[in-house]
Every structure is written in structure tokens, then in C-alpha cells.
Design an enzyme around this catalytic site. Structure first.
Site, mmCIF file in Angstrom:
data_model
loop_
_atom_site.group_PDB
_atom_site.id
_atom_site.type_symbol
_atom_site.label_atom_id
_atom_site.label_comp_id
_atom_site.label_asym_id
_atom_site.label_seq_id
_atom_site.Cartn_x
_atom_site.Cartn_y
_atom_site.Cartn_z
ATOM 1 N N ASP A 159 43.348 38.217 37.659
ATOM 2 C CA ASP A 159 42.616 39.542 38.445
ATOM 3 C C ASP A 159 41.995 40.661 37.164
ATOM 4 O O ASP A 159 43.053 40.697 36.132
ATOM 5 C CB ASP A 159 43.323 39.672 39.220
ATOM 6 C CG ASP A 159 44.841 40.603 39.405
ATOM 7 O OD1 ASP A 159 44.293 41.859 38.671
ATOM 8 O OD2 ASP A 159 45.592 40.629 39.486
ATOM 9 N N LYS A 160 40.778 41.069 37.309
ATOM 10 C CA LYS A 160 40.430 42.054 36.738
ATOM 11 C C LYS A 160 41.601 43.154 36.046
ATOM 12 O O LYS A 160 41.371 43.210 35.400
ATOM 13 C CB LYS A 160 39.418 42.607 37.608
ATOM 14 C CG LYS A 160 38.572 44.265 36.654
ATOM 15 C CD LYS A 160 37.557 44.563 37.790
ATOM 16 C CE LYS A 160 36.247 45.917 36.521
ATOM 17 N NZ LYS A 160 35.393 46.270 37.642
#
Length: 242
Positions: free
Chosen positions: A104-105
Site C-alpha cells: 500500500d501507498k
């Protein structure tokens, strides 16, 4: 006579996408074989002219696998006009590669990129239970109760699934390492939240036999030799299958 291969497998071997994604492209009419829309299960050979989204394929390339250190703030996608930084913009490599699995970011660390769609399929198949190792820092002191709950598996209400039992080892007052064999969306963050903790930093340091090692954010290295052979063997694929 030219050797025949299923169309979806050929697209995967050319590094276009995984076989599953290839089937979707074929069903959407975005794959042409000698000027005619391809069909699911169709057999093709290197003698055929195959276009995907109007672009002529140049044939099967040698297999490439990269170990990349994804920095925080980079989104694992190939196209997203809302993302500030996407992973494909971070890699300056002469062969088109795409990611096998996501981070994820807000997370950082190891992600593998390859032009081999079959390898991507094998790595992302949850039933294969491939190991991924993470280093995590949370917002408050870790307790034995927290470690036990994480190891045993936690029911995630929003996903309506119980996580698989996993290895968890405390490494500091606020830090632990965890080895997962599944890849649910934001799994570690959800698990910690269910136990009343919040993840402050999360770094993936290993995928199967591939280590992050001394890579720094934004750097990558090409995987080869025995390391690559072991990766393919663990995925039950032949490196010389093409």
C-alpha cells in the site's frame, strides 16, 4: 510446423499481463490475431501477428525479475491520474515489467517486478502460501496478549475473514517482525487495528527467498543465478520452459 500456444499464455509469456488478465482482454475484443479478434482458448504461434490495444507484440522476451525498494508514497498501479507517484514511473528499465503483489501507498520495502505473467500468477495465488516478511513499528508498547492474538489469527470484520496463523516475533518495545502466507488488503494494518494498535511504519524485507538486503528506497537490482532458479522452483515453474 510452428509450436502452438494458448493465446492467454502467449500474452503472459510476452510480459503483457497475467493469464487471467489476458482472458479479460481477449473477451473485451482488445486482442487481434492476424487482424481478427482473438478467442478464449485460441492456439497461436510466433508466425501470427498479434496486436493488444492496437500495439503489435514483438514476441516472447527472456524472463526478467527485479527486486525493487518501493518508497513510502508510491502507489502500486500502472495508471492512476489521482496518484502522485506510481510504481511504473520509478523504474527505468529497458524491458517492460509489472509488479507481482502490492504494497500500500503508506508502506515501503521489497516488491518484485517481472515480465513473466506466469510467475506473477504463481506468486499471487494465495493457496501457494508463499512467505512474505515485514518489520513493523506500532504506536504503543507491545504485549504478550497482542503477540498471541496476531499469531493465532484475527477475524477482520470489514473483510469477513479470519487471518491465517502466522509467525510474529517482538524485536523492540514498539517493534515486531511478522511472516505472512496470505495477502489480504492492508492486512497487517487491519490486524493491528483489531487489537487496538496503529501501525506507524511498515517495511517488507523478504518475499519468498528474495531479500531486500542493502537496497535503498527507489533502487532496484536484477535477480539472477541460483537466486532466480530458487524463486522459480518455489513457484513450481521451469525457468527454461519457453
Amino acid at each position: 510446423m510452428q509450436e502452438q500456444t494458448r493465446l492467454n499464455k502467449y500474452l503472459a509469456q510476452c510480459g503483457v499481463c497475467s493469464r487471467r488478465e489476458a482472458d479479460r482482454l481477449i473477451e473485451q475484443g482488445r486482442v487481434l490475431v492476424n487482424g481478427i479478434p482473438g478467442t478464449t482458448g485460441q492456439q497461436v504461434s510466433t508466425a501470427d501477428r498479434i496486436h493488444v490495444n492496437g500495439k503489435l507484440l514483438q514476441g516472447v522476451e527472456s524472463k526478467k525479475v527485479l527486486a525493487f525498494y518501493k518508497p513510502v508514497g508510491v502507489t502500486c498501479t500502472e495508471k492512476d491520474r489521482h496518484a502522485e507517484k506510481i510504481i511504473t514511473d520509478m523504474i527505468d528499465y529497458p524491458v517492460r515489467v509489472t509488479y507481482a503483489g502490492r504494497l500500500d501507498k503508506d508502506s515501503e520495502g521489497l516488491i518484485l517486478l517481472t515480465n513473466d505473467g506466469d510467475l506473477i500468477d504463481a506468486m499471487m495465488r494465495g493457496a501457494n502460501r508463499h512467505e512474505k516478511e515485514y518489520q513493523v513499528r506500532v504506536n504503543k508498547e507491545i504485549t504478550e496478549d497482542f503477540l498471541s492474538k496476531m499469531r493465532e489469527g484475527i477475524f477482520l470484520k470489514d473483510l469477513e475473514v479470519t487471518t491465517r496463523p502466522c509467525e510474529v516475533e517482538q524485536t523492540g518495545k514498539l517493534t515486531f517482525k511478522i511472516i505472512l502466507t496470505q495477502g489480504l488488503n492492508r492486512q497487517i494494518r487491519r490486524m493491528c487495528q483489531a487489537c487496538g494498535y496503529q501501525v506507524k511504519t511498515l517495511k517488507r524485507v523478504r518475499v519468498m527467498n528474495i531479500l531486500l538486503g542493502s537496497l535503498k528506497p527507489g533502487e532496484y537490482r536484477e535477480i539472477g543465478g541460483e537466486e532466480l532458479k530458487q524463486l522459480y522452483s518455489d513457484c513450481r515453474l521451469r525457468l527454461d520452459r519457453i
